[in-house]
Design a protein around this motif. Structure first.
Motif, PDB file in Angstrom:
ATOM      1  N   ALA A 162       0.710  -1.239  -0.037  1.00  0.00           N
ATOM      2  CA  ALA A 162      -0.100  -0.147  -0.043  1.00  0.00           C
ATOM      3  C   ALA A 162       0.805   1.309   0.064  1.00  0.00           C
ATOM      4  CB  ALA A 162      -1.015   0.067   1.233  1.00  0.00           C
ATOM      5  N   THR A 163       1.990   1.320   0.703  1.00  0.00           N
ATOM      6  CA  THR A 163       2.765   2.575   0.876  1.00  0.00           C
ATOM      7  C   THR A 163       4.205   2.487   0.678  1.00  0.00           C
ATOM      8  OG1 THR A 163       3.136   2.111   3.131  1.00  0.00           O
ATOM      9  CG2 THR A 163       0.987   3.242   2.761  1.00  0.00           C
ATOM     10  N   GLY A 164       4.599   1.126   0.417  1.00  0.00           N
ATOM     11  CA  GLY A 164       6.334   1.199   0.267  1.00  0.00           C
ATOM     12  C   GLY A 164       6.639   1.771  -1.011  1.00  0.00           C
ATOM     13  N   GLY A 165       8.101   2.175  -0.973  1.00  0.00           N
ATOM     14  CA  GLY A 165       8.553   2.764  -2.261  1.00  0.00           C
ATOM     15  C   GLY A 165       8.944   1.847  -3.376  1.00  0.00           C
ATOM     16  N   GLY A 166       9.119   2.358  -4.366  1.00  0.00           N
ATOM     17  CA  GLY A 166       9.285   1.526  -5.832  1.00  0.00           C
ATOM     18  C   GLY A 166       8.492   1.793  -6.685  1.00  0.00           C
ATOM     19  N   ALA A 167       9.052   1.585  -7.844  1.00  0.00           N
ATOM     20  CA  ALA A 167       7.861   2.005  -8.938  1.00  0.00           C
ATOM     21  C   ALA A 167       6.968   0.699  -9.355  1.00  0.00           C
ATOM     22  CB  ALA A 167       8.737   2.385 -10.325  1.00  0.00           C
TER      23      ALA A 167
ATOM     24  N   ALA B 204      -4.021 -13.933   5.937  1.00  0.00           N
ATOM     25  CA  ALA B 204      -2.936 -14.843   5.407  1.00  0.00           C
ATOM     26  C   ALA B 204      -3.416 -15.389   4.196  1.00  0.00           C
ATOM     27  CB  ALA B 204      -3.123 -16.001   6.549  1.00  0.00           C
ATOM     28  N   LEU B 205      -4.483 -15.329   3.778  1.00  0.00           N
ATOM     29  CA  LEU B 205      -4.842 -15.859   2.449  1.00  0.00           C
ATOM     30  C   LEU B 205      -4.916 -14.702   1.359  1.00  0.00           C
ATOM     31  CD1 LEU B 205      -8.059 -17.740   3.162  1.00  0.00           C
ATOM     32  CD2 LEU B 205      -5.938 -18.622   2.482  1.00  0.00           C
ATOM     33  N   ASN B 206      -4.659 -13.477   1.890  1.00  0.00           N
ATOM     34  CA  ASN B 206      -4.795 -12.341   0.853  1.00  0.00           C
ATOM     35  C   ASN B 206      -3.851 -11.340   1.641  1.00  0.00           C
ATOM     36  OD1 ASN B 206      -7.632 -12.821  -0.812  1.00  0.00           O
ATOM     37  ND2 ASN B 206      -8.042 -13.115   1.344  1.00  0.00           N
ATOM     38  N   PRO B 207      -2.450 -11.555   1.618  1.00  0.00           N
ATOM     39  CA  PRO B 207      -1.480 -10.637   2.162  1.00  0.00           C
ATOM     40  C   PRO B 207      -1.578  -9.394   1.308  1.00  0.00           C
ATOM     41  CG  PRO B 207      -0.480 -12.463   1.094  1.00  0.00           C
ATOM     42  CD  PRO B 207      -1.886 -12.673   1.102  1.00  0.00           C
ATOM     43  N   GLY B 208      -1.966  -9.296  -0.079  1.00  0.00           N
ATOM     44  CA  GLY B 208      -1.918  -7.934  -0.742  1.00  0.00           C
ATOM     45  C   GLY B 208      -2.846  -7.195  -0.387  1.00  0.00           C
ATOM     46  N   TYR B 209      -3.941  -7.449   0.280  1.00  0.00           N
ATOM     47  CA  TYR B 209      -4.845  -6.687   0.839  1.00  0.00           C
ATOM     48  C   TYR B 209      -4.715  -6.212   2.324  1.00  0.00           C
ATOM     49  CZ  TYR B 209      -7.641  -7.448  -3.712  1.00  0.00           C
ATOM     50  OH  TYR B 209      -7.916  -7.493  -4.706  1.00  0.00           O
ATOM     51  N   SER B 210      -3.764  -6.794   2.959  1.00  0.00           N
ATOM     52  CA  SER B 210      -3.884  -6.938   4.347  1.00  0.00           C
ATOM     53  C   SER B 210      -3.645  -5.407   4.902  1.00  0.00           C
ATOM     54  CB  SER B 210      -2.791  -7.701   4.993  1.00  0.00           C
ATOM     55  OG  SER B 210      -1.572  -7.389   4.349  1.00  0.00           O
ATOM     56  N   GLY B 211      -2.880  -4.667   4.013  1.00  0.00           N
ATOM     57  CA  GLY B 211      -2.642  -3.108   4.262  1.00  0.00           C
ATOM     58  C   GLY B 211      -3.772  -2.123   4.215  1.00  0.00           C
ATOM     59  N   LEU B 212      -4.748  -2.521   3.511  1.00  0.00           N
ATOM     60  CA  LEU B 212      -5.893  -1.723   2.982  1.00  0.00           C
ATOM     61  C   LEU B 212      -6.914  -1.771   4.256  1.00  0.00           C
ATOM     62  CD1 LEU B 212      -6.446  -2.982  -0.576  1.00  0.00           C
ATOM     63  CD2 LEU B 212      -4.709  -1.022   0.295  1.00  0.00           C
ATOM     64  N   PRO B 213      -7.316  -0.620   4.539  1.00  0.00           N
ATOM     65  CA  PRO B 213      -8.401  -0.226   5.554  1.00  0.00           C
ATOM     66  C   PRO B 213      -9.774  -1.045   4.990  1.00  0.00           C
ATOM     67  CG  PRO B 213      -8.102   1.869   4.454  1.00  0.00           C
ATOM     68  CD  PRO B 213      -7.004   0.816   4.190  1.00  0.00           C
ATOM     69  N   ASP B 214     -10.181  -0.942   3.985  1.00  0.00           N
ATOM     70  CA  ASP B 214     -11.276  -1.414   3.432  1.00  0.00           C
ATOM     71  C   ASP B 214     -11.121  -2.672   2.571  1.00  0.00           C
ATOM     72  OD1 ASP B 214     -10.007  -0.204   1.478  1.00  0.00           O
ATOM     73  OD2 ASP B 214     -11.954   0.494   0.492  1.00  0.00           O
TER      74      ASP B 214
ATOM     75  N   ARG C 188     -12.831  -4.188  -0.920  1.00  0.00           N
ATOM     76  CA  ARG C 188     -12.003  -4.068  -2.009  1.00  0.00           C
ATOM     77  C   ARG C 188     -11.721  -5.458  -2.783  1.00  0.00           C
ATOM     78  NH1 ARG C 188      -8.432   0.690  -2.073  1.00  0.00           N
ATOM     79  NH2 ARG C 188      -7.235  -0.216  -3.679  1.00  0.00           N
ATOM     80  N   LEU C 189     -11.585  -6.419  -2.015  1.00  0.00           N
ATOM     81  CA  LEU C 189     -11.534  -7.608  -2.438  1.00  0.00           C
ATOM     82  C   LEU C 189     -12.677  -8.144  -3.308  1.00  0.00           C
ATOM     83  CD1 LEU C 189      -9.821 -10.356  -2.802  1.00  0.00           C
ATOM     84  CD2 LEU C 189     -10.762 -11.090  -0.777  1.00  0.00           C
ATOM     85  N   ALA C 190     -14.046  -7.859  -2.626  1.00  0.00           N
ATOM     86  CA  ALA C 190     -15.233  -8.364  -3.096  1.00  0.00           C
ATOM     87  C   ALA C 190     -15.297  -7.522  -4.643  1.00  0.00           C
ATOM     88  CB  ALA C 190     -16.252  -7.908  -2.337  1.00  0.00           C
ATOM     89  N   ARG C 191     -15.072  -6.167  -4.503  1.00  0.00           N
ATOM     90  CA  ARG C 191     -15.138  -5.514  -5.747  1.00  0.00           C
ATOM     91  C   ARG C 191     -14.108  -6.204  -6.903  1.00  0.00           C
ATOM     92  NH1 ARG C 191     -17.013  -0.638  -7.642  1.00  0.00           N
ATOM     93  NH2 ARG C 191     -15.822   0.133  -9.190  1.00  0.00           N
ATOM     94  N   ASP C 192     -13.071  -6.074  -6.591  1.00  0.00           N
ATOM     95  CA  ASP C 192     -12.130  -6.777  -7.591  1.00  0.00           C
ATOM     96  C   ASP C 192     -12.575  -8.031  -8.062  1.00  0.00           C
ATOM     97  OD1 ASP C 192     -10.693  -4.346  -6.849  1.00  0.00           O
ATOM     98  OD2 ASP C 192      -8.946  -5.150  -5.885  1.00  0.00           O
ATOM     99  N   ALA C 193     -12.812  -8.882  -7.112  1.00  0.00           N
ATOM    100  CA  ALA C 193     -13.489  -9.965  -7.790  1.00  0.00           C
ATOM    101  C   ALA C 193     -14.442  -9.969  -8.576  1.00  0.00           C
ATOM    102  CB  ALA C 193     -14.140 -11.187  -6.192  1.00  0.00           C
TER     103      ALA C 193
END
Length: 768
Positions: free
Chosen positions: A440-445, A546-556, A560-565
């Motif tokens: 969510a907030t890390g550096g890098g392009a 644990a199943l969705n570490p890519g979403y773990s840093g998002l408050p909602d 967000r996972l339901a919408r992306d699905a």
């Protein structure tokens, strides 16, 4: 019974000696002092005996025959008891404790004054954890006239396991005075006394640090020091030309049970445990080391091999089972190696030394692909006991996620070198929340995937469907633009499986992967409550991150996972509809159903107009291909299918093409040698109704209706001919409203009008 001869007795003694010699070479029956201190003589001694049995191999049968031969020769009580003890030791080595106890008791009944049966009864009872009974038998053995030489030491080990350290210390001192104390016993005595004095072996320059001694034993000099000495004993067992792997594994495992710490030699201990048959301990040791130093590829490689060769979930009585199945843990470890630069540098260096050639860095992609395929072939299929996803799909998702993370520069952390791994490894390392923050907030392009480039409309984690008309359905959302690494969100989640299938051109499999995104517990709770299926886990689910570490840093994250699905489901439905149309045998009804469902998703995502345009683009492209191939019926069906599901806004793009295709099909049918003029007229009527300003269709319809009238006239149907001619005149008259003064249409109308007047006259005369 015939009297025993001196020859028979000698033969019986010789047979017993031969069997005992084999047992001595295998090291069967020694309980092990340090391992006894670790978790009870039963656990470590059992492992040592099992190691002896493994070393015995096919000779175990020959040893048993030796003792059976001695019994068959009907020797005296002493030799009979000796043979019974030998048979019991053999069963003890095989882990048959009940059978061993039975043999030792028979031996004791045969020779009550013999100390050997009492000694081995104590060992067998200690193996079963009956420490008080074992100590009692060792005590009775010591009270005999000729006690067994190891009875004092074994009783000390049993007392240590039972918690009687004072008694154990006294036994070891007595054994040292009698000269029957070995190096391992001296280590145990040193630990119990809290002073130095034990030998310190060094195996190939690898020494185990030992805690500082204290004047009196206590907690500080207890477990850590005992564990260190256990590891020293294990290293000593590996020294020499013929290392004793089972013994070393038993000692390393016992050290782990006392104090779970391996220092800097976790890979060595893990290998020894695995080779020695202690795979559960090996995985525990290596897993803990991997958590502590996740960037150490040596530990990760050893863990990956141990997990790949441990397909069955071994039961554990000393702690809870691991959260993830062995297959998922193996995939996590191998996925972390596929893009580890240090690992491949070591592979290249090792291969260069072995084969005497320079292994170039540009060979790594081929080596990586080969390793991935080999691992995929050896992954176990655990069915209901493991993950709901097949092993090959797990590995594919893990490898793809690791590749994307590598392209993003890796996952930085206090471990040093950034990690290039997948979501299962992130969860196994317990770094889920940190990874969520990084995403969510890390550096890098941010990086762009090929799927986004195809659609031209997707952003962030978009996965689209390319069409020949330049339109597509992107799954990226505007909210993804505020993420530091948006392309890592989908692959590091349960959506990664659907994204992979969609990218591979398998929209049906993608929809199947999207059908259930909840964890096993949430599914079970929903079934028990009889509630409707939810798209994702409950907000209070402990497994979601644990199943969705890519979403773990998002408050909602749940929303967000339901919408992306739903975004992925939209793309999959649109693509699946196209596939139904372009199949060898098109299924227009299935395509229409897919596109209707896609439009339902698009309304909820506020993408209805965009999705309509994408559906029309796909239909036009498919119809164009079919038209060029001469398949006018397929082209017309494709356009009709799209026209049946979209709204009025996009319909004009289809109507013109559909009218032309219908006109061409009607004209082609009319020009055949034996035409079906009814079918031809039906297509032309439909074409004129859709596009009244299509001149060719208007004129052709009049001509076809004229021909149909002539055919009916020839068959004797005056009324049918009159009806066809009347329709033809009406259609051509209506065409002149769009094309006034058109000479060809005017001429055709006038000719048909004349024939209609003649037919009407004939019709009137027939009624007179």
């Amino acid at each position: 019974m015939e009297p025993r001869t001196e020859s028979a007795v000698a033969d019986a003694e010789s047979a017993c000696a031969e069997g005992e010699a084999h047992l001595g070479r295998w090291g069967v029956g020694d309980l092990g002092g340090l391992s006894g201190m670790a978790g009870g003589a039963a656990g470590a001694g059992g492992a040592a005996s099992a190691g002896g049995a493994a070393s015995a191999g096919a000779d175990a049968g020959a040893v048993e025959r030796s003792f059976r031969l001695a019994l068959s020769l009907a020797p005296g009580p002493g030799v009979t008891a000796r043979a019974r003890v030998g048979l019991g030791r053999l069963q003890l080595a095989a882990g048959e404790f009940d059978g061993a106890l039975a043999e030792f008791r028979l031996a004791h009944d045969t020779a009550p004054d013999d100390s050997a049966p009492l000694f081995w009864l104590g060992c067998a009872l200690a193996h079963q954890g009956e420490l008080d009974a074992a100590e009692a038998h060792f005590t009775r053995c010591l009270a005999g006239t000729t006690p067994h030489p190891r009875a004092l030491v074994q009783r000390a080990y049993a007392r240590v396991a039972a918690g009687n350290r004072d008694g154990a210390r006294a036994d070891l001192r007595a054994a040292e005075r009698d000269g029957v104390l070995d190096d391992e016993g001296r280590w145990v005595a040193a630990v119990l006394s809290g002073v130095r004095g034990a030998p310190e072996p060094d195996v190939q320059g690898t020494s185990e640090p030992e805690p500082e001694p204290q004047s009196t034993p206590g907690p500080a000099c207890g477990a850590p020091r005992i564990a260190a000495l256990l590891r020293k004993a294990g290293l000593a067992a590996l020294d020499g030309a013929d290392p004793d792997w089972p013994r070393a594994a038993a000692l390393f495992g016992a050290a782990w049970d006392i104090a779970p710490d391996t220092g800097g030699h976790a890979a060595l201990y893990g290998v020894a445990l695995a080779v020695g048959g202690r795979r559960t301990h090996a995985v525990d040791v290596l897993d803990a080391a991997a958590r502590r130093a996740p960037s150490d590829h040596r530990v990760t490689h050893a863990l990956a091999i141990a997990l790949l060769n441990s397909p069955a979930q071994e039961p554990r009585t000393d702690g809870p089972p691991p959260a993830a199945p062995p297959c998922e843990r193996a995939v996590a470890a191998w996925g972390a190696l596929l893009y580890d630069v240090s690992f491949w540098d070591r592979v290249r260096l090792t291969a260069g030394r072995r084969y005497g050639v320079d292994v170039a860095a540009d060979l790594v992609p081929d080596l990586r692909a080969g390793l991935r395929d080999r691992v995929a072939r050896h992954l176990p299929d655990e069915g209901d006991r493991g993950s709901r996803v097949p092993p090959d799909a797990l590995l594919q998702r893990e490898a793809d996620a690791a590749r994307l993370l590598d392209e993003a520069g890796g996952f930085p952390g206090p471990w040093g070198t950034p990690l290039r791994c997948g979501p299962l490894a992130i969860a196994a390392l317990g770094r889920v929340r940190e990874f969520g923050v990084f995403t969510a907030t890390g550096g890098g392009a941010a990086i762009t995937t090929g799927a986004d480039a195809e659609t031209g409309t997707g952003t962030g984690t978009g996965t689209g469907t390319a069409t020949g008309t330049g339109t597509g359905t992107g799954t990226g959302t505007a909210a993804d633009t505020d993420l530091a690494h948006p392309t890592l969100v989908h692959p590091f989640s349960e959506l990664g499986f659907a994204q992979l299938q969609l990218t591979a051109g398998l929209p049906g499999d993608a929809l199947a992967a999207l059908a259930e995104l909840r964890c096993r517990d949430c599914r079970a709770r929903a079934r028990a409550a009889g509630s409707a299926a939810a798209p994702v886990c409950e907000p209070d689910c402990a497994r979601f991150d644990a199943l969705n570490p890519g979403y773990s840093g998002l408050p909602d994250r749940h929303r967000r996972l339901a919408r992306d699905a739903r975004e992925l489901a939209l793309a999959a439905r649109v693509t699946l509809g196209r596939d139904h149309l372009t199949a060898d045998r098109p299924d227009f009804d299935a395509a229409a159903a897919c596109w209707r469902r896609a439009l339902v998703h698009s309304r909820r995502l506020e993408r209805y107009r965009h999705t309509q345009a994408a559906v029309v683009g796909l239909a036009l492209a498919a119809a164009k291909d079919a038209y060029r191939a001469g398949r006018l019926t397929r082209a017309a069906g494709t356009l009709e299918t799209a026209r049946s599901v979209i709204g009025a806004n996009e319909r004009p793009r289809l109507d013109g093409q559909l009218a032309r295709v219908l006109a061409d099909r009607g004209i082609r049918e009319a020009n055949r040698e034996d035409p079906d003029l009814e079918t031809s007229a039906r297509d032309l009527r439909r074409s004129v109704a859709i596009a009244p300003r299509l001149r060719r269709a208007q004129l052709s319809l009049g001509i076809v209706l004229h021909g149909l009238a002539l055919r009916r006239w020839g068959s004797g149907s005056l009324s049918g001919a009159r009806t066809a001619l009347e329709e033809a005149v009406g259609q051509l008259t209506a065409a002149l409203a769009h094309f006034p003064d058109d000479p060809e249409i005017t001429e055709q109308r006038n000719r048909i009008q004349g024939e209609l007047d003649f037919v009407r006259e004939q019709f009137d005369e027939s009624w007179r």
